[in-house]
Design a protein around this motif. Sequence first.
Motif, PDB file in Angstrom:
ATOM      1  N   GLU A 234       0.822  -1.220   0.000  1.00 15.41           N
ATOM      2  CA  GLU A 234       0.000   0.000   0.000  1.00 15.41           C
ATOM      3  C   GLU A 234       0.853   1.265   0.000  1.00 15.41           C
ATOM      4  N   GLU A 235       2.120   1.144   0.363  1.00 20.19           N
ATOM      5  CA  GLU A 235       3.009   2.310   0.394  1.00 20.19           C
ATOM      6  C   GLU A 235       4.016   2.314  -0.745  1.00 20.19           C
ATOM      7  N   TYR A 236       4.416   1.116  -1.197  1.00 25.92           N
ATOM      8  CA  TYR A 236       5.542   1.051  -2.119  1.00 25.92           C
ATOM      9  C   TYR A 236       5.211   0.535  -3.519  1.00 25.92           C
ATOM     10  N   TYR A 237       3.963   0.181  -3.790  1.00 29.23           N
ATOM     11  CA  TYR A 237       3.648  -0.246  -5.151  1.00 29.23           C
ATOM     12  C   TYR A 237       3.830   0.933  -6.107  1.00 29.23           C
ATOM     13  N   GLN A 238       4.707   0.784  -7.097  1.00 30.41           N
ATOM     14  CA  GLN A 238       5.005   1.836  -8.086  1.00 30.41           C
ATOM     15  C   GLN A 238       5.310   3.168  -7.406  1.00 30.41           C
ATOM     16  N   VAL A 239       6.041   3.115  -6.288  1.00 26.76           N
ATOM     17  CA  VAL A 239       6.245   4.324  -5.471  1.00 26.76           C
ATOM     18  C   VAL A 239       6.942   5.440  -6.243  1.00 26.76           C
ATOM     19  N   MET A 240       7.878   5.088  -7.126  1.00 28.05           N
ATOM     20  CA  MET A 240       8.615   6.110  -7.881  1.00 28.05           C
ATOM     21  C   MET A 240       7.717   6.815  -8.889  1.00 28.05           C
ATOM     22  N   HIS A 241       6.627   6.172  -9.250  1.00 26.57           N
ATOM     23  CA  HIS A 241       5.650   6.787 -10.154  1.00 26.57           C
ATOM     24  C   HIS A 241       4.547   7.489  -9.364  1.00 26.57           C
ATOM     25  N   LEU A 242       3.923   6.751  -8.469  1.00 28.40           N
ATOM     26  CA  LEU A 242       2.706   7.235  -7.826  1.00 28.40           C
ATOM     27  C   LEU A 242       2.948   8.359  -6.826  1.00 28.40           C
ATOM     28  N   LYS A 243       4.096   8.347  -6.145  1.00 23.37           N
ATOM     29  CA  LYS A 243       4.342   9.369  -5.127  1.00 23.37           C
ATOM     30  C   LYS A 243       5.191  10.540  -5.607  1.00 23.37           C
ATOM     31  N   LEU A 244       5.947  10.325  -6.688  1.00 22.15           N
ATOM     32  CA  LEU A 244       6.833  11.400  -7.150  1.00 22.15           C
ATOM     33  C   LEU A 244       6.237  12.227  -8.285  1.00 22.15           C
ATOM     34  N   PHE A 245       5.461  11.606  -9.155  1.00 19.43           N
ATOM     35  CA  PHE A 245       4.919  12.351 -10.287  1.00 19.43           C
ATOM     36  C   PHE A 245       4.014  13.511  -9.861  1.00 19.43           C
ATOM     37  N   PRO A 246       3.184  13.362  -8.815  1.00 21.93           N
ATOM     38  CA  PRO A 246       2.391  14.516  -8.363  1.00 21.93           C
ATOM     39  C   PRO A 246       3.256  15.660  -7.823  1.00 21.93           C
ATOM     40  N   LYS A 247       4.531  15.348  -7.491  1.00 22.50           N
ATOM     41  CA  LYS A 247       5.470  16.368  -7.004  1.00 22.50           C
ATOM     42  C   LYS A 247       6.343  16.913  -8.130  1.00 22.50           C
ATOM     43  N   LYS A 248       5.983  16.581  -9.371  1.00 17.35           N
ATOM     44  CA  LYS A 248       6.729  17.025 -10.562  1.00 17.35           C
ATOM     45  C   LYS A 248       8.128  16.418 -10.664  1.00 17.35           C
ATOM     46  N   LEU A 249       8.371  15.309  -9.993  1.00 14.29           N
ATOM     47  CA  LEU A 249       9.640  14.597 -10.121  1.00 14.29           C
ATOM     48  C   LEU A 249       9.399  13.331 -10.939  1.00 14.29           C
ATOM     49  N   VAL A 250       9.817  13.369 -12.196  1.00 14.38           N
ATOM     50  CA  VAL A 250       9.592  12.250 -13.117  1.00 14.38           C
ATOM     51  C   VAL A 250      10.930  11.590 -13.435  1.00 14.38           C
ATOM     52  N   HIS A 251      10.878  10.548 -14.244  1.00 16.95           N
ATOM     53  CA  HIS A 251      12.121   9.845 -14.548  1.00 16.95           C
ATOM     54  C   HIS A 251      12.142   9.317 -15.984  1.00 16.95           C
ATOM     55  N   ALA A 252      13.366   9.166 -16.481  1.00 11.91           N
ATOM     56  CA  ALA A 252      13.607   8.574 -17.796  1.00 11.91           C
ATOM     57  C   ALA A 252      14.121   7.153 -17.595  1.00 11.91           C
ATOM     58  N   GLU A 253      13.730   6.269 -18.496  1.00 12.76           N
ATOM     59  CA  GLU A 253      14.105   4.858 -18.390  1.00 12.76           C
ATOM     60  C   GLU A 253      14.798   4.391 -19.669  1.00 12.76           C
ATOM     61  N   ASN A 254      15.515   3.284 -19.558  1.00  9.47           N
ATOM     62  CA  ASN A 254      16.194   2.644 -20.696  1.00  9.47           C
ATOM     63  C   ASN A 254      17.319   3.495 -21.276  1.00  9.47           C
ATOM     64  N   LEU A 255      18.074   4.177 -20.430  1.00  6.21           N
ATOM     65  CA  LEU A 255      19.249   4.897 -20.912  1.00  6.21           C
ATOM     66  C   LEU A 255      20.349   3.904 -21.260  1.00  6.21           C
ATOM     67  N   GLY A 256      21.296   4.354 -22.065  1.00  2.84           N
ATOM     68  CA  GLY A 256      22.397   3.480 -22.467  1.00  2.84           C
ATOM     69  C   GLY A 256      23.451   4.289 -23.192  1.00  2.84           C
ATOM     70  N   GLY A 257      23.794   3.858 -24.402  1.00  2.00           N
ATOM     71  CA  GLY A 257      24.752   4.610 -25.214  1.00  2.00           C
ATOM     72  C   GLY A 257      26.096   4.767 -24.520  1.00  2.00           C
ATOM     73  N   ASP A 258      26.524   6.023 -24.347  1.00  3.07           N
ATOM     74  CA  ASP A 258      27.851   6.338 -23.815  1.00  3.07           C
ATOM     75  C   ASP A 258      27.885   6.418 -22.292  1.00  3.07           C
ATOM     76  N   ILE A 259      26.909   5.868 -21.613  1.00  2.00           N
ATOM     77  CA  ILE A 259      26.766   6.092 -20.172  1.00  2.00           C
ATOM     78  C   ILE A 259      28.007   5.690 -19.377  1.00  2.00           C
ATOM     79  N   ASP A 260      28.729   4.643 -19.817  1.00  2.00           N
ATOM     80  CA  ASP A 260      29.915   4.203 -19.078  1.00  2.00           C
ATOM     81  C   ASP A 260      31.088   5.168 -19.213  1.00  2.00           C
ATOM     82  N   LYS A 261      31.044   6.065 -20.193  1.00  2.00           N
ATOM     83  CA  LYS A 261      32.170   6.986 -20.428  1.00  2.00           C
ATOM     84  C   LYS A 261      32.181   8.156 -19.458  1.00  2.00           C
ATOM     85  N   ILE A 262      31.090   8.344 -18.746  1.00  2.00           N
ATOM     86  CA  ILE A 262      31.037   9.474 -17.810  1.00  2.00           C
ATOM     87  C   ILE A 262      30.642   9.000 -16.412  1.00  2.00           C
ATOM     88  N   SER A 263      31.149   7.847 -16.034  1.00  2.00           N
ATOM     89  CA  SER A 263      30.840   7.290 -14.727  1.00  2.00           C
ATOM     90  C   SER A 263      31.309   8.211 -13.605  1.00  2.00           C
TER      91      SER A 263
END
Length: 291
Positions: A234-263
């Motif tokens: 009841e608190e944690y189901y889809q918590v990153m979506h359900l509790k953050l999106f109403p606060k205008k904090l969203v997220h991007a998924e499936n990043l890749g490409g050059d990500i290891d070059k700027i660790s």
Amino acid sequence: MNSRTLNSRTLNFELNKQEIKMELNSFFEFMQSLKMYDLTQPLSIHTPPWPSYMPLGIQYFKRIAGAHSGQGANGQIITTSNHVGTHIDGEIHFFASGRSIGQVPMEEWIGPGVVVDISDSVNDYDLYSPELLMQKAEIKKGDILIINTGYHRYAWDQPESDELRYFVKHPGPDPSFHTWALDMHLKWIGVDCGSADHPMNTIIRNWHPGSFNEAEQKLIAKYGKTWDEMFPPEEYYQVMHLKLFPKKLVHAENLGGDIDKISNKRVWIGLFPLRGIELESSMCRIMAWEP
């Protein structure tokens, strides 16, 4: 006004023009010297969508078919959901009163941030904490935060491609992560795997009961708690979506490409979605720049 005053003002004006020109030249030289990194996963009809979503479809509706005959141009029709490949989840994806993608000013997609590499510290079903991230790199309030779990190596376009591992077994945030993210006033969050939520805090838990059992046994061995004790649904189901999106904090998924070059580097980051007034989410291009 005497001639001396007029000449003085003219001279000051000319000097100001020179200074502005020098500043512009310095700016362009600086921009040309920047290293640019593409953090976007390649997009193809083979790119898997998030489970149960429509995949990308591409077909030609016209072809060149010869230099002096036929239609004289190639044209395509694309059918897809918004959750294929690198994409940004918008507020109205889970929050009906939020803003669509096209209603968000570009300033909110661009700014300073950090790419935190935790790939050497997490494995299947693991949890990552704010403390782990802050041990790896400097994270400032108001940052764009991108998390490199290492699971982009299991994406569809990689030699170790493993769709089940990529979507069902990737690491996810611990119970404290979402409140910490809000306290940090993060601009947005990016992850290099199937979801910013732990897969066992999504419907995937029901679709893959065998994997859920594996995840729970690992959790019990490490923390001495069952999954529902650690993450009450009841608190944690889809918590990153359900509790953050109403606060205008969203997220991007499936990043890749050059990500290891700027660790573990602080960089300037830009996310470029479609300016779709009705879009709940959008496929996008994500770039980073380093001096």
